[in-house]
Design a protein around this motif. Structure first.
Motif, PDB file in Angstrom:
ATOM      1  N   GLU A  64      51.384  16.416  57.931  1.00  0.00           N
ATOM      2  CA  GLU A  64      51.014  17.303  56.835  1.00  0.00           C
ATOM      3  C   GLU A  64      51.697  18.658  56.985  1.00  0.00           C
ATOM      4  O   GLU A  64      51.954  19.112  58.109  1.00  0.00           O
ATOM      5  CB  GLU A  64      49.498  17.540  56.799  1.00  0.00           C
ATOM      6  CG  GLU A  64      48.659  16.290  56.682  1.00  0.00           C
ATOM      7  CD  GLU A  64      48.194  15.771  58.021  1.00  0.00           C
ATOM      8  OE1 GLU A  64      47.182  15.036  58.069  1.00  0.00           O
ATOM      9  OE2 GLU A  64      48.834  16.098  59.050  1.00  0.00           O
TER      10      GLU A  64
ATOM     11  N   LEU B  96      50.258  20.882  49.296  1.00  0.00           N
ATOM     12  CA  LEU B  96      50.338  20.208  50.585  1.00  0.00           C
ATOM     13  C   LEU B  96      51.278  19.016  50.471  1.00  0.00           C
ATOM     14  O   LEU B  96      51.349  18.361  49.432  1.00  0.00           O
ATOM     15  CB  LEU B  96      48.961  19.733  51.030  1.00  0.00           C
ATOM     16  CG  LEU B  96      47.859  20.782  51.111  1.00  0.00           C
ATOM     17  CD1 LEU B  96      46.571  20.151  51.663  1.00  0.00           C
ATOM     18  CD2 LEU B  96      48.274  21.982  51.931  1.00  0.00           C
TER      19      LEU B  96
ATOM     20  N   CYS C  80      52.585  15.405  52.639  1.00  0.00           N
ATOM     21  CA  CYS C  80      52.309  14.426  53.701  1.00  0.00           C
ATOM     22  C   CYS C  80      53.538  13.540  53.821  1.00  0.00           C
ATOM     23  O   CYS C  80      53.797  12.705  52.944  1.00  0.00           O
ATOM     24  CB  CYS C  80      51.079  13.615  53.355  1.00  0.00           C
ATOM     25  SG  CYS C  80      50.763  12.218  54.452  1.00  0.00           S
TER      26      CYS C  80
ATOM     27  N   TRP D  90      43.884  11.842  50.835  1.00  0.00           N
ATOM     28  CA  TRP D  90      43.724  13.176  51.418  1.00  0.00           C
ATOM     29  C   TRP D  90      42.243  13.393  51.704  1.00  0.00           C
ATOM     30  O   TRP D  90      41.383  13.092  50.858  1.00  0.00           O
ATOM     31  CB  TRP D  90      44.201  14.261  50.448  1.00  0.00           C
ATOM     32  CG  TRP D  90      45.676  14.460  50.382  1.00  0.00           C
ATOM     33  CD1 TRP D  90      46.533  13.970  49.440  1.00  0.00           C
ATOM     34  CD2 TRP D  90      46.474  15.212  51.291  1.00  0.00           C
ATOM     35  NE1 TRP D  90      47.820  14.374  49.712  1.00  0.00           N
ATOM     36  CE2 TRP D  90      47.819  15.141  50.839  1.00  0.00           C
ATOM     37  CE3 TRP D  90      46.204  15.962  52.449  1.00  0.00           C
ATOM     38  CZ2 TRP D  90      48.869  15.768  51.499  1.00  0.00           C
ATOM     39  CZ3 TRP D  90      47.246  16.592  53.095  1.00  0.00           C
ATOM     40  CH2 TRP D  90      48.570  16.496  52.621  1.00  0.00           C
TER      41      TRP D  90
ATOM     42  N   TYR E  86      43.722  16.582  55.836  1.00  0.00           N
ATOM     43  CA  TYR E  86      44.382  15.458  56.492  1.00  0.00           C
ATOM     44  C   TYR E  86      44.860  14.454  55.452  1.00  0.00           C
ATOM     45  O   TYR E  86      44.164  14.205  54.470  1.00  0.00           O
ATOM     46  CB  TYR E  86      43.413  14.723  57.418  1.00  0.00           C
ATOM     47  CG  TYR E  86      42.790  15.562  58.493  1.00  0.00           C
ATOM     48  CD1 TYR E  86      41.607  16.259  58.267  1.00  0.00           C
ATOM     49  CD2 TYR E  86      43.359  15.634  59.759  1.00  0.00           C
ATOM     50  CE1 TYR E  86      41.015  17.018  59.264  1.00  0.00           C
ATOM     51  CE2 TYR E  86      42.777  16.385  60.764  1.00  0.00           C
ATOM     52  CZ  TYR E  86      41.605  17.079  60.510  1.00  0.00           C
ATOM     53  OH  TYR E  86      41.029  17.828  61.500  1.00  0.00           O
ATOM     54  N   CYS E  87      45.995  13.832  55.723  1.00  0.00           N
ATOM     55  CA  CYS E  87      46.360  12.669  54.926  1.00  0.00           C
ATOM     56  C   CYS E  87      46.203  11.433  55.808  1.00  0.00           C
ATOM     57  O   CYS E  87      46.231  11.523  57.043  1.00  0.00           O
ATOM     58  CB  CYS E  87      47.776  12.787  54.371  1.00  0.00           C
ATOM     59  SG  CYS E  87      49.110  12.869  55.563  1.00  0.00           S
TER      60      CYS E  87
END
Length: 127
Positions: A6, A20, A22, A36, A95-96
């Motif tokens: 990320e 964002l 990823c 996500w 977070y992905c």
């Protein structure tokens, strides 16, 4: 080796925007949905959004609908999360994650649907 990285987090004022990214590697990107998630201090990790592999269908948590947009570029093995009208309550580590298998269903926001995770990127929204 499967990797999800990320980037794009940072500090922004309320009402601002961030995008964002990823970046994925080590698997056939086109074949998997990507989600996500976010985790705020003292809270459990929660699903934010997901995009399917097949038809690009998108899913959002109620708290971000109308403000966040997920997209994917299969040529670049990258999923994006455009976050607009940010609020202080959006502050979290984002977070992905790679979905274990398709198709994407109503459980898209559950952690057990995903097998690989990135390290996260911090998003801080000041009031």
């Amino acid at each position: 080796e499967v990797q999800l990285v990320e980037s794009g987090g940072g500090l922004v004022q309320a009402g601002g925007s961030l995008r964002l990214s990823c970046a994925a590697s080590g698997f056939t990107f086109d074949d998997y949905a990507i989600g996500w998630f976010r985790q705020a201090p003292g809270k459990e990790r929660e699903g934010v959004s997901c995009i399917s592999s097949s038809d690009g269908s998108t899913y959002y948590a109620d708290s971000v609908k109308g403000r966040f947009t997920i997209s994917r570029d299969n040529a670049k093995n990258t999923v994006y999360l455009q976050m607009n009208s940010l609020k202080p309550e959006d502050t979290a580590v984002y977070y992905c994650a790679k979905q274990i298998r398709g198709p994407v269903g109503p459980m898209w926001g559950e952690e057990y649907e995903y097998d690989y995770w990135g390290q996260g990127t911090q998003v801080t929204v000041s009031s």
